[in-house]
Design an enzyme around this catalytic site. Structure first.
Site, PDB file in Angstrom:
ATOM      1  N   HIS A  55       0.903  -1.252   0.068  1.00 48.51           N
ATOM      2  CA  HIS A  55      -0.020   0.150  -0.035  1.00 48.51           C
ATOM      3  C   HIS A  55       1.091   1.112   0.042  1.00 48.51           C
ATOM      4  CE1 HIS A  55      -2.349  -3.321   1.565  1.00 48.51           C
ATOM      5  NE2 HIS A  55      -3.328  -2.720   1.283  1.00 48.51           N
ATOM      6  N   GLY A 115      -3.774  -3.702  11.435  1.00 47.06           N
ATOM      7  CA  GLY A 115      -4.221  -3.971  10.264  1.00 47.06           C
ATOM      8  C   GLY A 115      -5.751  -4.359  10.342  1.00 47.06           C
ATOM      9  N   LEU A 151      -8.944  -3.255  11.068  1.00 47.24           N
ATOM     10  CA  LEU A 151      -9.092  -1.795  11.323  1.00 47.24           C
ATOM     11  C   LEU A 151      -9.806  -1.438  12.412  1.00 47.24           C
ATOM     12  CD1 LEU A 151      -9.995  -0.923   7.341  1.00 47.24           C
ATOM     13  CD2 LEU A 151      -7.728  -0.657   8.855  1.00 47.24           C
ATOM     14  N   ASN A 210      -7.789  11.246   3.682  1.00 44.04           N
ATOM     15  CA  ASN A 210      -7.807  11.338   2.410  1.00 44.04           C
ATOM     16  C   ASN A 210      -8.855  10.900   1.553  1.00 44.04           C
ATOM     17  OD1 ASN A 210      -8.056   8.289   2.498  1.00 44.04           O
ATOM     18  ND2 ASN A 210      -6.036   7.933   2.631  1.00 44.04           N
ATOM     19  N   ILE A 224     -10.380   8.765   0.638  1.00 41.20           N
ATOM     20  CA  ILE A 224     -10.477   7.546  -0.156  1.00 41.20           C
ATOM     21  C   ILE A 224     -10.341   6.095   0.385  1.00 41.20           C
ATOM     22  CG2 ILE A 224      -9.040   6.291  -1.958  1.00 41.20           C
ATOM     23  CD1 ILE A 224     -10.173   8.597  -3.377  1.00 41.20           C
ATOM     24  N   HIS A 238      -4.368   3.210  -3.414  1.00 47.13           N
ATOM     25  CA  HIS A 238      -4.245   2.407  -2.110  1.00 47.13           C
ATOM     26  C   HIS A 238      -3.382   1.331  -2.034  1.00 47.13           C
ATOM     27  CE1 HIS A 238      -6.302   1.092   1.581  1.00 47.13           C
ATOM     28  NE2 HIS A 238      -6.330  -0.048   1.202  1.00 47.13           N
ATOM     29  N   GLU A 263     -17.722  -4.528  24.749  1.00 50.39           N
ATOM     30  CA  GLU A 263     -16.896  -5.520  24.940  1.00 50.39           C
ATOM     31  C   GLU A 263     -15.711  -5.542  23.945  1.00 50.39           C
ATOM     32  OE1 GLU A 263     -20.251  -5.656  24.098  1.00 50.39           O
ATOM     33  OE2 GLU A 263     -21.101  -6.577  25.834  1.00 50.39           O
ATOM     34  N   ASP A 308     -32.819 -16.159  30.378  1.00 49.41           N
ATOM     35  CA  ASP A 308     -32.526 -15.154  29.355  1.00 49.41           C
ATOM     36  C   ASP A 308     -32.360 -15.653  27.818  1.00 49.41           C
ATOM     37  OD1 ASP A 308     -32.248 -12.749  30.686  1.00 49.41           O
ATOM     38  OD2 ASP A 308     -30.325 -13.023  31.256  1.00 49.41           O
ATOM     39  N   HIS A 324     -28.652 -15.661  24.915  1.00 44.69           N
ATOM     40  CA  HIS A 324     -27.598 -15.368  26.083  1.00 44.69           C
ATOM     41  C   HIS A 324     -27.059 -16.430  26.316  1.00 44.69           C
ATOM     42  CE1 HIS A 324     -29.413 -11.377  26.197  1.00 44.69           C
ATOM     43  NE2 HIS A 324     -28.705 -11.028  27.417  1.00 44.69           N
ATOM     44  N   ARG A 347     -22.688 -19.631  35.843  1.00 38.34           N
ATOM     45  CA  ARG A 347     -23.591 -18.738  36.462  1.00 38.34           C
ATOM     46  C   ARG A 347     -24.210 -19.400  37.908  1.00 38.34           C
ATOM     47  NH1 ARG A 347     -29.855 -17.920  35.373  1.00 38.34           N
ATOM     48  NH2 ARG A 347     -30.009 -15.986  36.828  1.00 38.34           N
TER      49      ARG A 347
END
Lengths: 641, 641
Positions: free
Chosen positions: B38, B126, B128, B193, B195, B268, B414, B472, B476, B523
């Site tokens: 890139h 990497g 994102l 940028n 793009i 890119h 989370e 739940d 859950h 639980r």
């Protein structure tokens, strides 16, 4: 709703008060009977729910699947008792005995709303934030439907979200997407009660939510008194009038009216207790027995439901007119609603099968190009990787100015993409696909799980499916993802090896109407496998592979055959359909986790470590994916005492 | 950096120009040599990187692990060539030959920055958005370290993020958290940028990012000309002066200076090509050979590095002074940095073992309470479920007014929690845990994968670990999560059955310093298992279980024994450590996916479908988790011909 009814119900402050208390105490009664659940949210949010359902919601309780109904999403799914109360009083076929069985095994009133389980529940919610994402998908589907069939489309999507929904990252992705596409028929009410499970919201969050939503291009309003039904009604009317998606912050008190509990985290997830509930009823002047619905409330809801049924009848008349005037288009609409395939899908898919090697992502692109021509209801796109995932098929992109396209630019928002896909599918009238790299299936996994739970036939196109991705390195090389998808109940996972298998995979994905499919596709070019079944000849060694490792298995098989072994090589599209030959030594070859193969075969050759950066071929060789390396593993296994 | 140097380098416009071009062409050369990568991001973002590294970054390239260095995170990890160029010119021991081996197998310059692989790379990026999350964690760790040891702490955290990072949901969670906690030493530069891979950003996003960050409580600025090193320098100075976290939008041109390519998606992710690269060099008046670093640039960087080394020496002197004046505190700091455990951990954990049944989440809370007393470096919290996950241990909560606490209220976020945990761990000086329900491990999975890839010993406390969650309902109730975690390479997955095993699990988690651990906790209350090993007596049936199914297995074993079978019952904490008895019929019992068990045992009893809403005991019974149901399955298996 019609003006007459609106005025009638708006004039009746007493009915409003009664109805709101009905919803509050039905919810508290349900939680009390179950001795489990969340009373606080329903008690605080009952006025906004009543304002919406009594003044605005376009629906026909006798026909919960009416295509042009408004959608109502309770994104704060733990407040399910509020939704069940609404469905009960509006006559959705949810009788009192079901409310009394709240959260019990086999009831229609489970702890969180479950799509397909309770009439009127538009989607399964509870995993926070996803309801908002699905609502965005429904609102987009409405606009896309309206662009195609304006005479049959006139509905809104409403969602009630909680603090948790807004803290979750998916709220950002979904709201940003909705703002970008100008989904003005989406109206979100925020139950701003300042309380989360652990305490005050300001313990962990200081966001200015209206400013944030304005930054996404939304219309925003704030209602200071969340018990003011008229004010909420007016805000919803303003929201409908504004062309942008709307966010209405409604200040509420969690557990409203429960002495000593309201406004505190204690109201969130525990029953009030008999004593507090009795005090709350006394304080509200509520003199009805448990689970009661006062006659005035019942009568109002019945009238509203009748008005909704009339709107539905009007819509049916419009559909009949279309059937008469444009029978083919009407049939198309019905076919898409019914999720049946048009004629010619098999022929269209057969066209893509060629001789030259190519990546299965390219095979898939060829399939999609053919299918989109046949199926206008097939819509989708990618999380900003359409050129890479083979989803840039040249169709018009859906924009805020023109929703007629069939390509959706989801943006770099994998999780919202998957939730929006769920919403589009739940809305109906479309088949939807989305795509990203297989390694980023991790980002959207919670929504894929929900698709499986809701049995929605969404199609995930997941490419760059192994360490052969190469130079992008281990962050971009899936290893454990394929296996992690296979363990999701109800998810069909298909990894084709060539054009023919890719076409077959698309056929299977589209023919499936009761659950999601993941198509696992290669980045690199793959040879076309010889046609025909593996044959039923006796073999001493059975090599089984999927996708890109099928040709490797064939080459290994040739070498073993040359050495005098009797070998069968099997390329399986769907591992769950594979039955190992009990008479042969079975060996699997797949460039991914071996965990699930070990129970199927005698020797599982795979990769149980992270990948490595380098050119794809070198990375494959480094991790043992060459004919010689695999042969060495096979011989070592065969030579074991 | 010191004022003298700042003035010197700032006065040299020519050096700035040369240095920026050096970074640009080093990156373009790397991508060209690899024929992969890139170039666009480095060419556009080189000026902001140079402004930061030449005017502000406090670091000592000869000691990349200096505790009080500034942290620099390239969240837009695909721009790795920019980072490698910086590390090269500043003397981080990344020689030209490594740049020439960009993206090759075994090089120190992989496609995306990999922590532990290249000196000076602070974290693996990497995927994102995660870089931003980790930067927030580092910035929080700085404040927490400063609160404890102000005389040794004076650093900033800088991140460069791209459009993709800001579209991802984790950017919302992380930025909201940073704003709430007022992490003023965090400075984020947005490479604006316009793009993305698929085209213009405005194809999929219309966010007003500065307004959005302002809504989180950030200080925001916009730089219209991203090539203006002085303007960026000044903005960073203002950001440092402001007490809020800072967001600086820097308008750039992707592939700056590459004729016909700049400002387009073509810049890119593909090499420029020899011809375009030659034109770009000519246009810039760049007359150096490939991979060259002009002498003036080299000299400037050397001087800056020397100044950094002096700051490091000053810091070492401060540490020596502390060692002399407060040797115990200095030793504590060192111990925490080294991740060694204090004396007494075994004794402390032994204290929690009791006789009465209790949930392993409660056993874990008892462990944490003891451990936190012994280990001030042990910090953590939950995603707003501390009361439920056993992490509400009574310590002070970290707030923007006082960072001395050891409890962190991560909020309902989370994914960011897990990324922030990674950042805290990478920062050093802390051991960190986070918690949520096991089913929501799906939400944080991408960051857990990155923890494993980076070998960070973060500890995930994942409770409510089966369908026994009950009311739940299926949203859950984890089913496939346990197996999906076990397939992540390098993740230690421990599912204890009682107090003793929970204490052992905490010991294993803390003793592990080279990878993450997931503690899978119940639980519901569980009985304390009898002490002692299963024994090595010959058995015809071996029952193996984990966690809450251990007592079920024991009860089934008793019944089989009474019927005359010779039974061994094994409760395993870590399935990867289990070796089945080859002489016995082996049967696993675990309330989750059986996919990974099938390769280990003869019969795997589990649950390969979604759960059901209802009281926990009834749900377990409904899915076959009773003594009688399991016995029936076992008998059916034993009776098979």
């Amino acid at each position: 709703m019609t003006d007459v009814l609106q005025r009638e119900s708006a004039s009746s402050v007493e009915v409003d008060r009664l109805a709101v208390d009905t919803l509050r105490f039905l919810a508290a009664d349900m939680v009390q009977a179950a001795n489990s659940g969340h009373p606080g949210m329903p008690m605080g949010a009952a006025p906004m729910a009543w304002a919406l359902w009594s003044r605005h919601l376009r629906h026909d309780p006798s026909a919960p699947d009416w295509a042009d109904r408004d959608r109502f999403v309770l994104s704060a799914g733990h407040g399910s008792a509020l939704l069940y109360g609404l469905l009960h009083i509006f006559g959705y076929g949810l009788p009192e005995e079901e409310l009394r069985r709240f959260r019990q095994l086999g009831s229609r009133t489970p702890g969180h709303p479950e799509f397909g389980h309770t009439p009127g529940v538009e989607c399964t919610t509870g995993p926070l934030g996803q309801g908002l994402g699905m609502a965005v998908g429904m609102a987009l589907a409405e606009r896309m439907t309206h662009a195609r069939h304006p005479e049959l489309t006139d509905h809104h999507t409403y969602a009630i979200v909680g603090d948790g929904c807004l803290m979750e990252g998916i709220s950002h992705e979904a709201a940003s997407f909705a703002g970008h596409l100008g989904l003005g028929r989406l109206i979100v009410l925020w139950d701003d009660n300042s309380i989360t499970i652990d305490g005050a919201v300001d313990r962990s969050c200081s966001d200015d939510q209206p400013v944030r939503f304005a930054a996404y291009g939304w219309h925003t309003q704030t209602i200071e008194d969340g018990t003011d039904v008229e004010a909420i009604d007016a805000a919803i009317s303003r929201a409908k009038a504004d062309p942008r998606p709307s966010f209405i912050a409604v200040r509420t008190v969690i557990g409203h009216g429960a002495p000593g509990v309201e406004g505190t985290p204690k109201a969130h997830g525990s029953p009030l207790g008999e004593s507090v509930l009795a005090q709350a009823m006394q304080q509200a002047g509520w003199e009805y027995p448990p689970f009661a619905v006062p006659e005035q409330v019942r009568a109002t809801c019945t009238a509203l439901a009748a008005a909704g049924a009339q709107e539905h009848a009007d819509w049916r008349a419009a559909y009949s007119a279309l059937e008469a005037g444009a029978p083919e288009r009407a049939a198309e609409i019905r076919r898409a609603q019914d999720r049946t395939l048009p004629d010619g899908v098999g022929d269209a898919l057969a066209k893509v099968i060629a001789d030259a090697p190519r990546a299965t992502r390219q095979s898939s692109q060829a399939c999609l190009t053919e299918l989109t021509r046949l199926m206008p209801e097939l819509v989708g796109g990618s999380a900003d990787l359409s050129g890479s995932t083979g989803t840039a098929i040249g169709g018009a992109i859906v924009t805020r100015a023109d929703y007629r396209g069939s390509s959706i630019a989801f943006g770099i928002r994998e999780f919202a993409m998957a939730a929006i896909m769920n919403g589009i599918s739940l809305h109906g009238g479309f088949r939807v696909y989305g795509s990203t790299f297989l390694v980023f299936a991790d980002y959207l996994r919670p929504a894929l799980r929900l698709a499986a739970l809701m049995r929605q036939p969404v199609i995930h196109v997941l490419t760059h499916d192994s360490i052969a991705v190469g130079e992008d390195g281990p962050t971009h090389q899936p290893v454990e993802q394929l296996e992690s998808l296979r363990v999701i109940p109800g998810l069909q996972v298909l990894r084709p090896a060539d054009d023919a298998q890719t076409a077959e995979a698309w056929r299977l994905a589209l023919e499936r109407t009761d659950g999601p499919t993941a198509l696992i596709l290669s980045r690199q070019a793959l040879p076309q496998l010889p046609a025909g079944p593996a044959g039923d000849h006796p073999a001493t060694i059975e090599l089984v592979a999927t996708g890109s490792e099928s040709s490797l298995a064939a080459a290994v098989g040739d070498r073993l055959t040359a050495e005098g072994h009797v070998v069968r090589t099997v390329s399986v599209l769907d591992r769950s359909q594979y039955s190992p030959d009990p008479r042969a030594t079975t060996i699997s070859i797949e460039a991914g986790s071996t965990a699930g193969w070990r129970g199927l075969v005698d020797l599982a050759i795979g990769i149980d470590e992270f990948g490595t950066c380098g050119p794809g071929d070198e990375v494959l060789a480094h991790h043992g994916f060459t004919v010689d390396s695999v042969l060495a593993r096979v011989r070592e296994h065969l030579d074991r005492p």
